[in-house]
Design a protein around this motif. Structure first.
Motif, PDB file in Angstrom:
ATOM      1  N   LEU A 240     -70.864-123.594 -25.618  1.00 44.25           N
ATOM      2  CA  LEU A 240     -71.950-124.320 -26.283  1.00 44.25           C
ATOM      3  C   LEU A 240     -71.426-125.118 -27.474  1.00 44.25           C
ATOM      4  O   LEU A 240     -70.625-124.625 -28.274  1.00 44.25           O
TER       5      LEU A 240
ATOM      6  N   MET B 104     -70.699-124.764 -34.774  1.00 43.74           N
ATOM      7  CA  MET B 104     -71.996-124.103 -34.970  1.00 43.74           C
ATOM      8  C   MET B 104     -72.768-124.663 -36.161  1.00 43.74           C
ATOM      9  O   MET B 104     -73.560-123.970 -36.791  1.00 43.74           O
TER      10      MET B 104
ATOM     11  N   SER C  41     -82.594-120.854 -23.038  1.00 41.33           N
ATOM     12  CA  SER C  41     -82.204-122.178 -23.523  1.00 41.33           C
ATOM     13  C   SER C  41     -83.377-122.950 -24.124  1.00 41.33           C
ATOM     14  O   SER C  41     -83.231-124.133 -24.440  1.00 41.33           O
TER      15      SER C  41
ATOM     16  N   PHE D 189     -72.647-127.934 -30.776  1.00 46.45           N
ATOM     17  CA  PHE D 189     -73.766-128.119 -31.695  1.00 46.45           C
ATOM     18  C   PHE D 189     -73.726-129.537 -32.274  1.00 46.45           C
ATOM     19  O   PHE D 189     -72.663-130.120 -32.468  1.00 46.45           O
TER      20      PHE D 189
ATOM     21  N   PHE E  56     -83.244-125.721 -27.139  1.00 39.58           N
ATOM     22  CA  PHE E  56     -81.969-126.432 -27.208  1.00 39.58           C
ATOM     23  C   PHE E  56     -82.216-127.927 -26.961  1.00 39.58           C
ATOM     24  O   PHE E  56     -83.208-128.331 -26.333  1.00 39.58           O
TER      25      PHE E  56
ATOM     26  N   PRO F 152     -77.958-126.337 -31.144  1.00 36.04           N
ATOM     27  CA  PRO F 152     -77.249-126.240 -29.861  1.00 36.04           C
ATOM     28  C   PRO F 152     -77.637-127.377 -28.918  1.00 36.04           C
ATOM     29  O   PRO F 152     -78.825-127.708 -28.781  1.00 36.04           O
TER      30      PRO F 152
END
Length: 545
Positions: free
Chosen positions: A395, A374, A437, A397, A440, A378
């Motif tokens: 997800l 994280m 989303s 990062f 992203f 993302p």
């Protein structure tokens, strides 16, 4: 007798001696998913437990057969033909795996046979001098490739039976021939009297014998386990009756299997013919007429998953030809592409376009390394594309610069396309970006298609991309590099499809979504029916066994 039972009437008649549940429900068990395979297993289980044929009290007892076998073995050892093996361990009552008929005898396999493993002989050569080297290929496919003159090597004859000891076919019985026994085989040394029944024992125990592992999970016959296994020995006369009955019933299973394959082929032809009539429709009115004719056969047509898949593909094909949605009064002619390029007739306001002609932007994703910690921004990857939409539960990062993020940030309505994957069926698959989303970034194995919103909706593109014609365009130019399938941006831009006016796209997508929900419901009902049938068949098999 049922149609299934009549496949092979003489063999079917032999079922009359079996326990009633097997006779009465044979068709149910045979037609259940995996039914014929389960029937084969059941027949073998009944055979080795003394439940397949009735016992004859006049048969010479199995104990007398065992005495003869031991006498024959002692004479063979005394004559120097065989070595004396370890004495079998005593069989205790807790070792009994099932109840035996009174005329049978509990024994260990080593009471019945021993195993002599082959080895690699000296000076193997492809020159046909000396004796054939017998491996699986030589015995199973009758293809002898090597020879040896090694006089010390273990040999066998056409009267022997052998078992595979190593590899994926461990436990398989093969008929011998004159030659040198290969290193992956062993000769089963036994009385010729019991050879036919021994084949049946190995056939029934194949899954157990094949489950032993050696080294890097390579199947291997654990000879010690096999030899010490406790089994029931029937009288010799009953062995003959059992082997004969098993052959009859296996022939019936072969016939049922062949009939099932024939029915599957005929069903596939029926599906192709009836659904082909739908796709051949030239107008909505003609489609309506053809649909009525096809609908009368739906009970025959949609009784297996692949038929529902074919129906769903037919729905998609009809949709992108404008046969599922009537023209709208406000429809305006699509101004890009060319109707003349279309391989099929199109409604008046439609056109045939290349994807590149209706895009605002087409861009590769980032090569930045991503992680689950994280830290950074993302980044969507291939696992996040599921069933045409985005799933952000898994997800990662990545740390992207301001300029990269400005170029790669997703907007609602963007379409992500898989451009590289080990599976060709996944290359070209698409997912529509939703509000969850937005903002992203996306990884390098993906391509972002940003559509011209005045010409194309992402939902319609996602629908068109699922048709067989669209998939053929994707999979045709796919290249493989180091086992990975790829398609580039130029090839994506050249993908062609029929494009309706914008307003009609929304009606088509809604109509297809409705029909696909019906298909999903059909699949669910079919699965439930097959599960119920399988449970019933399993319960009946357990009852008989």
């Amino acid at each position: 007798m049922s149609a299934v039972m009549e496949v092979s009437e003489p063999s079917a008649d032999s079922l009359n001696d079996l326990q009633p549940p097997l006779v009465q429900h044979f068709e149910l068990m045979a037609t259940a998913p995996g039914g014929v395979t389960r029937l084969r297993e059941l027949i073998l289980t009944l055979a080795v437990q003394g439940k397949l044929v009735p016992q004859d009290p006049t048969d010479e007892l199995a104990s007398e057969l065992l005495r003869k076998i031991r006498t024959e073995k002692s004479l063979s050892i005394g004559g120097g033909k065989n070595k004396r093996g370890d004495s079998p361990a005593a069989i205790l009552e807790e070792d009994f795996p099932y109840t035996l008929p009174m005329t049978w005898e509990w024994i260990r396999n080593q009471d019945l046979f021993s195993l002599r493993k082959g080895k690699n002989p000296k000076a193997l050569s492809e020159t046909p001098i000396g004796k054939p080297y017998l491996d699986i290929e030589a015995l199973d496919r009758h293809q002898v490739r090597r020879y040896s003159e090694d006089a010390t090597a273990l040999t066998c004859s056409a009267d022997d039976i052998l078992v595979v000891c190593d590899g994926s076919r461990s436990g398989l019985i093969l008929q011998g021939k004159d030659g040198i026994v290969g290193s992956t085989l062993a000769v089963i040394e036994c009385s010729k009297l019991v050879q036919p029944y021994l084949r049946l024992i190995f056939r029934e125990g194949f899954q157990r014998y094949n489950s032993g592992m050696k080294g890097a999970a390579i199947p291997h016959l654990d000879t010690k386990t096999v030899l010490t296994e406790v089994i029931g020995l029937p009288p010799l006369a009953e062995q003959t009756r059992i082997v004969t009955r098993v052959e009859e019933l296996m022939s019936l299973c072969d016939a049922l299997e062949a009939q099932g394959q024939l029915e599957a082929t005929q069903h596939a032809q029926l599906v192709q013919t009836l659904l082909g009539a739908l796709t051949a429709s030239a107008s909505p009115d003609e489609l309506a007429d053809n649909w009525q004719r096809v609908a009368t056969h739906f009970d025959l047509l949609l009784d297996r998953p692949e038929a529902i898949d074919a129906l769903e593909q037919t729905i998609l094909q009809l949709a992108v030809r404008g046969l599922l949605s009537p023209p709208l009064p406000e429809d305006q002619q699509v101004v890009v592409g060319s109707r003349e390029d279309s391989p099929v007739p199109l409604p008046a306001a439609w056109s045939y376009v290349r994807l590149g002609g209706v895009l605002a932007d087409l861009r590769y994703g980032t090569a930045v390394k991503c992680a689950y910690d994280m830290v950074g921004h993302p980044v969507l990857r291939i696992p996040n594309l599921k069933n045409g939409s985005i799933d952000a539960t898994d997800l990662k990062f990545g740390q992207l610069g301001t300029d990269d993020l400005a170029k790669l940030a997703l907007k609602r309505g963007d379409v992500l396309i898989v451009r590289s994957n080990g599976s060709a069926s996944l290359v070209g698959s698409m997912a529509v970006v939703g509000p969850e989303s937005e903002g992203f970034a996306f990884a390098g194995y993906l391509v972002r298609a940003r559509l011209n919103p005045a010409l194309l909706t992402p939902e319609y593109l996602n629908l068109a991309a699922k048709t067989a014609a669209f998939r053929e365009q994707i999979e045709g130019p796919i290249r493989t590099t180091s086992g990975v399938k790829n398609i580039n941006s130029s090839e994506i831009s050249r993908l062609s499809f029929a494009l309706p006016p914008l307003g009609q796209q929304q009606h088509i997508v809604a109509r297809v979504d409705s029909l696909r929900r019906l298909c999903a419901d059909l699949r669910q009902r079919l699965t439930a029916r097959q599960t119920t049938q399988a449970h019933l068949a399993e319960a009946l098999i357990d009852e008989v066994a």
